[in-house]
Design a protein around this motif. Structure first.
Motif, PDB file in Angstrom:
ATOM      1  N   GLU A 167      -3.493  15.276   3.222  1.00  0.00           N
ATOM      2  CA  GLU A 167      -3.249  14.993   1.806  1.00  0.00           C
ATOM      3  C   GLU A 167      -4.589  14.975   1.077  1.00  0.00           C
ATOM      4  OE1 GLU A 167      -2.343  14.676  -1.598  1.00  0.00           O
ATOM      5  OE2 GLU A 167      -0.477  14.379  -0.458  1.00  0.00           O
ATOM      6  N   ASP A 168      -4.738  15.861   0.054  1.00  0.00           N
ATOM      7  CA  ASP A 168      -6.033  15.964  -0.618  1.00  0.00           C
ATOM      8  C   ASP A 168      -6.168  15.030  -1.815  1.00  0.00           C
ATOM      9  OD1 ASP A 168      -4.076  17.665  -1.911  1.00  0.00           O
ATOM     10  OD2 ASP A 168      -5.713  18.428  -3.137  1.00  0.00           O
ATOM     11  N   GLU A 169      -5.075  14.441  -2.284  1.00  0.00           N
ATOM     12  CA  GLU A 169      -5.160  13.485  -3.385  1.00  0.00           C
ATOM     13  C   GLU A 169      -5.409  12.100  -2.798  1.00  0.00           C
ATOM     14  OE1 GLU A 169      -2.291  13.787  -6.596  1.00  0.00           O
ATOM     15  OE2 GLU A 169      -1.578  15.680  -5.750  1.00  0.00           O
ATOM     16  N   GLN A 170      -6.605  11.560  -3.033  1.00  0.00           N
ATOM     17  CA  GLN A 170      -7.019  10.332  -2.370  1.00  0.00           C
ATOM     18  C   GLN A 170      -6.121   9.153  -2.706  1.00  0.00           C
ATOM     19  OE1 GLN A 170      -9.547  10.411  -0.042  1.00  0.00           O
ATOM     20  NE2 GLN A 170      -8.673   8.411   0.490  1.00  0.00           N
ATOM     21  N   ALA A 171      -5.666   9.067  -3.962  1.00  0.00           N
ATOM     22  CA  ALA A 171      -4.819   7.938  -4.350  1.00  0.00           C
ATOM     23  C   ALA A 171      -3.514   7.930  -3.555  1.00  0.00           C
ATOM     24  CB  ALA A 171      -4.522   7.992  -5.849  1.00  0.00           C
ATOM     25  N   ILE A 172      -2.919   9.109  -3.396  1.00  0.00           N
ATOM     26  CA  ILE A 172      -1.682   9.212  -2.617  1.00  0.00           C
ATOM     27  C   ILE A 172      -1.967   8.914  -1.151  1.00  0.00           C
ATOM     28  CG2 ILE A 172       0.104  10.802  -1.806  1.00  0.00           C
ATOM     29  CD1 ILE A 172      -0.058  12.198  -4.507  1.00  0.00           C
ATOM     30  N   ALA A 173      -3.066   9.458  -0.648  1.00  0.00           N
ATOM     31  CA  ALA A 173      -3.429   9.230   0.748  1.00  0.00           C
ATOM     32  C   ALA A 173      -3.643   7.740   1.027  1.00  0.00           C
ATOM     33  CB  ALA A 173      -4.686  10.018   1.095  1.00  0.00           C
ATOM     34  N   ASP A 174      -4.326   7.062   0.110  1.00  0.00           N
ATOM     35  CA  ASP A 174      -4.590   5.628   0.303  1.00  0.00           C
ATOM     36  C   ASP A 174      -3.289   4.835   0.370  1.00  0.00           C
ATOM     37  OD1 ASP A 174      -7.309   6.037   0.358  1.00  0.00           O
ATOM     38  OD2 ASP A 174      -7.627   5.514  -1.744  1.00  0.00           O
ATOM     39  N   THR A 175      -2.338   5.196  -0.496  1.00  0.00           N
ATOM     40  CA  THR A 175      -1.049   4.505  -0.508  1.00  0.00           C
ATOM     41  C   THR A 175      -0.307   4.705   0.807  1.00  0.00           C
ATOM     42  OG1 THR A 175      -0.867   4.781  -2.904  1.00  0.00           O
ATOM     43  CG2 THR A 175       1.158   4.290  -1.709  1.00  0.00           C
ATOM     44  N   LEU A 176      -0.296   5.957   1.274  1.00  0.00           N
ATOM     45  CA  LEU A 176       0.388   6.246   2.537  1.00  0.00           C
ATOM     46  C   LEU A 176      -0.331   5.618   3.735  1.00  0.00           C
ATOM     47  CD1 LEU A 176       1.522   9.961   2.129  1.00  0.00           C
ATOM     48  CD2 LEU A 176       2.981   7.956   2.384  1.00  0.00           C
ATOM     49  N   LEU A 177      -1.648   5.671   3.702  1.00  0.00           N
ATOM     50  CA  LEU A 177      -2.412   5.061   4.787  1.00  0.00           C
ATOM     51  C   LEU A 177      -2.083   3.581   4.915  1.00  0.00           C
ATOM     52  CD1 LEU A 177      -5.901   6.744   4.284  1.00  0.00           C
ATOM     53  CD2 LEU A 177      -4.542   6.822   6.382  1.00  0.00           C
ATOM     54  N   TYR A 178      -2.055   2.891   3.795  1.00  0.00           N
ATOM     55  CA  TYR A 178      -1.769   1.456   3.815  1.00  0.00           C
ATOM     56  C   TYR A 178      -0.365   1.197   4.351  1.00  0.00           C
ATOM     57  CZ  TYR A 178      -0.866  -3.289   2.228  1.00  0.00           C
ATOM     58  OH  TYR A 178      -0.531  -4.614   2.175  1.00  0.00           O
ATOM     59  N   ALA A 179       0.617   1.973   3.851  1.00  0.00           N
ATOM     60  CA  ALA A 179       2.010   1.768   4.259  1.00  0.00           C
ATOM     61  C   ALA A 179       2.201   2.061   5.748  1.00  0.00           C
ATOM     62  CB  ALA A 179       2.933   2.640   3.421  1.00  0.00           C
ATOM     63  N   LEU A 180       1.660   3.181   6.205  1.00  0.00           N
ATOM     64  CA  LEU A 180       1.836   3.568   7.604  1.00  0.00           C
ATOM     65  C   LEU A 180       1.105   2.622   8.557  1.00  0.00           C
ATOM     66  CD1 LEU A 180       1.437   7.419   7.113  1.00  0.00           C
ATOM     67  CD2 LEU A 180       3.528   6.283   7.910  1.00  0.00           C
ATOM     68  N   GLN A 181      -0.112   2.243   8.193  1.00  0.00           N
ATOM     69  CA  GLN A 181      -0.872   1.322   9.034  1.00  0.00           C
ATOM     70  C   GLN A 181      -0.222  -0.048   9.071  1.00  0.00           C
ATOM     71  OE1 GLN A 181      -4.750   1.734   7.262  1.00  0.00           O
ATOM     72  NE2 GLN A 181      -5.290   3.511   8.525  1.00  0.00           N
ATOM     73  N   SER A 182       0.383  -0.446   7.945  1.00  0.00           N
ATOM     74  CA  SER A 182       1.091  -1.729   7.913  1.00  0.00           C
ATOM     75  C   SER A 182       2.296  -1.719   8.835  1.00  0.00           C
ATOM     76  CB  SER A 182       1.544  -2.051   6.479  1.00  0.00           C
ATOM     77  OG  SER A 182       0.435  -2.212   5.619  1.00  0.00           O
ATOM     78  N   GLU A 183       2.855  -0.514   9.072  1.00  0.00           N
ATOM     79  CA  GLU A 183       3.996  -0.372   9.974  1.00  0.00           C
ATOM     80  C   GLU A 183       3.571  -0.242  11.430  1.00  0.00           C
ATOM     81  OE1 GLU A 183       7.292  -0.315   9.425  1.00  0.00           O
ATOM     82  OE2 GLU A 183       7.155  -0.682   7.266  1.00  0.00           O
ATOM     83  N   GLY A 184       2.259  -0.295  11.669  1.00  0.00           N
ATOM     84  CA  GLY A 184       1.768  -0.251  13.037  1.00  0.00           C
ATOM     85  C   GLY A 184       1.362   1.119  13.541  1.00  0.00           C
ATOM     86  N   PHE A 185       1.349   2.133  12.645  1.00  0.00           N
ATOM     87  CA  PHE A 185       0.951   3.469  13.063  1.00  0.00           C
ATOM     88  C   PHE A 185      -0.571   3.621  13.015  1.00  0.00           C
ATOM     89  CE2 PHE A 185       5.248   4.244  11.233  1.00  0.00           C
ATOM     90  CZ  PHE A 185       5.862   4.711  12.383  1.00  0.00           C
ATOM     91  N   GLU A 186      -1.078   4.452  13.890  1.00  0.00           N
ATOM     92  CA  GLU A 186      -2.487   4.847  13.862  1.00  0.00           C
ATOM     93  C   GLU A 186      -2.561   6.169  13.092  1.00  0.00           C
ATOM     94  OE1 GLU A 186      -5.771   6.578  17.000  1.00  0.00           O
ATOM     95  OE2 GLU A 186      -4.376   5.021  17.696  1.00  0.00           O
ATOM     96  N   VAL A 187      -3.294   6.192  11.993  1.00  0.00           N
ATOM     97  CA  VAL A 187      -3.269   7.352  11.105  1.00  0.00           C
ATOM     98  C   VAL A 187      -4.642   8.001  11.015  1.00  0.00           C
ATOM     99  CG1 VAL A 187      -2.640   8.218   8.819  1.00  0.00           C
ATOM    100  CG2 VAL A 187      -1.510   6.169   9.727  1.00  0.00           C
ATOM    101  N   ARG A 188      -4.684   9.311  11.164  1.00  0.00           N
ATOM    102  CA  ARG A 188      -5.901  10.076  10.900  1.00  0.00           C
ATOM    103  C   ARG A 188      -5.673  10.892   9.647  1.00  0.00           C
ATOM    104  NH1 ARG A 188      -9.523  13.972  14.907  1.00  0.00           N
ATOM    105  NH2 ARG A 188     -11.048  14.584  13.317  1.00  0.00           N
ATOM    106  N   HIS A 189      -6.488  10.658   8.628  1.00  0.00           N
ATOM    107  CA  HIS A 189      -6.321  11.330   7.343  1.00  0.00           C
ATOM    108  C   HIS A 189      -7.356  12.426   7.169  1.00  0.00           C
ATOM    109  CE1 HIS A 189      -7.434  11.434   2.884  1.00  0.00           C
ATOM    110  NE2 HIS A 189      -6.363  12.181   3.036  1.00  0.00           N
ATOM    111  N   VAL A 190      -6.898  13.617   6.750  1.00  0.00           N
ATOM    112  CA  VAL A 190      -7.789  14.722   6.406  1.00  0.00           C
ATOM    113  C   VAL A 190      -7.316  15.307   5.080  1.00  0.00           C
ATOM    114  CG1 VAL A 190      -8.348  15.280   8.805  1.00  0.00           C
ATOM    115  CG2 VAL A 190      -6.384  16.373   7.707  1.00  0.00           C
TER     116      VAL A 190
END
Length: 232
Positions: A9-32
């Motif tokens: 995801e190249d839009e940082q604001a969207i990526a940050d939102t998803l990163l927070y949600a997914l990590q809160s659910e216990g997922f390990e996320v690598r963002h590019v």
């Protein structure tokens, strides 16, 4: 062990939102943010699921999906700002497991990711039977427990939804399923998918069966009614 998610995801604001949600659910996320970075990350440490934005600066998520599909059946979810149905159908034809249109709820994305991972682990499969069931003798064999379908003894390379669709038809040969019924039975966890998805997957299944030498159409179209499996 935590499930690993690859997020393109190249839009940082969207990526940050998803990163927070997914990590809160216990997922390990690598963002590019670039397609080439996504492919590099996939090759270095294959994830359990990929979330791919369709439009990125150096390409698109469809190309990344094509590259991944050459070697892997990794579950894939597309993110896009596009609303055209043709884009959704293209994504599904490439073997994607789901398609989310922006703007979306991060909770919804997390719910879809969990559902897909459960299905990939067998949690969303129908109840197992003691042994493979020969549906059309000498032609197609359905193994519920292993979630596999063989054509004349050779396993078919099917995506998750292709398997679920063909298995649904195989369990009730000669019964006509409407598109609505197939949507409910196969894509019940993907409410934003249209009935065009059924047609796209039927087309893909027919092509794979033809590759195995089945000249006659095993999957029959019933105009204004739906589809059925034809027995020899």
């Amino acid at each position: 062990m935590r499930k690993r998610i690859l997020l393109l995801e190249d839009e940082q604001a969207i990526a940050d939102t998803l990163l927070y949600a997914l990590q809160s659910e216990g997922f390990e996320v690598r963002h590019v943010g670039l397609a080439r970075e996504a492919l590099s990350a996939f090759e270095q440490a294959p994830p359990d699921l990929a979330i791919l934005d369709v439009g990125v600066p150096d390409g698109n998520g469809f190309d990344v999906c094509r590259a991944i599909r050459k070697t892997s059946e990794l579950p894939i979810v597309f993110l896009t700002a596009r609303h055209e149905e043709i884009d959704r159908v293209l994504g599904l034809e490439l073997g994607a497991d789901d398609y989310v249109v922006k703007p979306f709820s991060p909770r919804e994305v997390c719910a879809r990711v969990r559902a897909i991972l459960r299905r990939s682990a067998g949690g969303g499969a129908p109840a197992a039977v003691p042994a493979p069931t020969p549906v059309a003798p000498g032609l197609l064999t359905l193994d519920e427990k292993a979630q596999r379908i063989a054509c004349e003894g050779e396993l078919l390379a099917l995506t998750r939804y292709e398997f679920l669709l063909l298995a649904t038809l195989l369990r009730r040969p000669q019964r006509i399923f409407s598109r609505t019924e197939l949507m409910d039975l196969v894509w019940g966890g993907a409410p934003h998918t249209s009935d065009r998805t059924v047609d796209a997957h039927i087309k893909l299944l027919r092509a794979k069966l033809r590759e195995r030498g089945l000249v006659a159409e095993v999957i029959q179209t019933h105009r204004h009614m739906g589809y059925s499996l034809r027995l020899p």
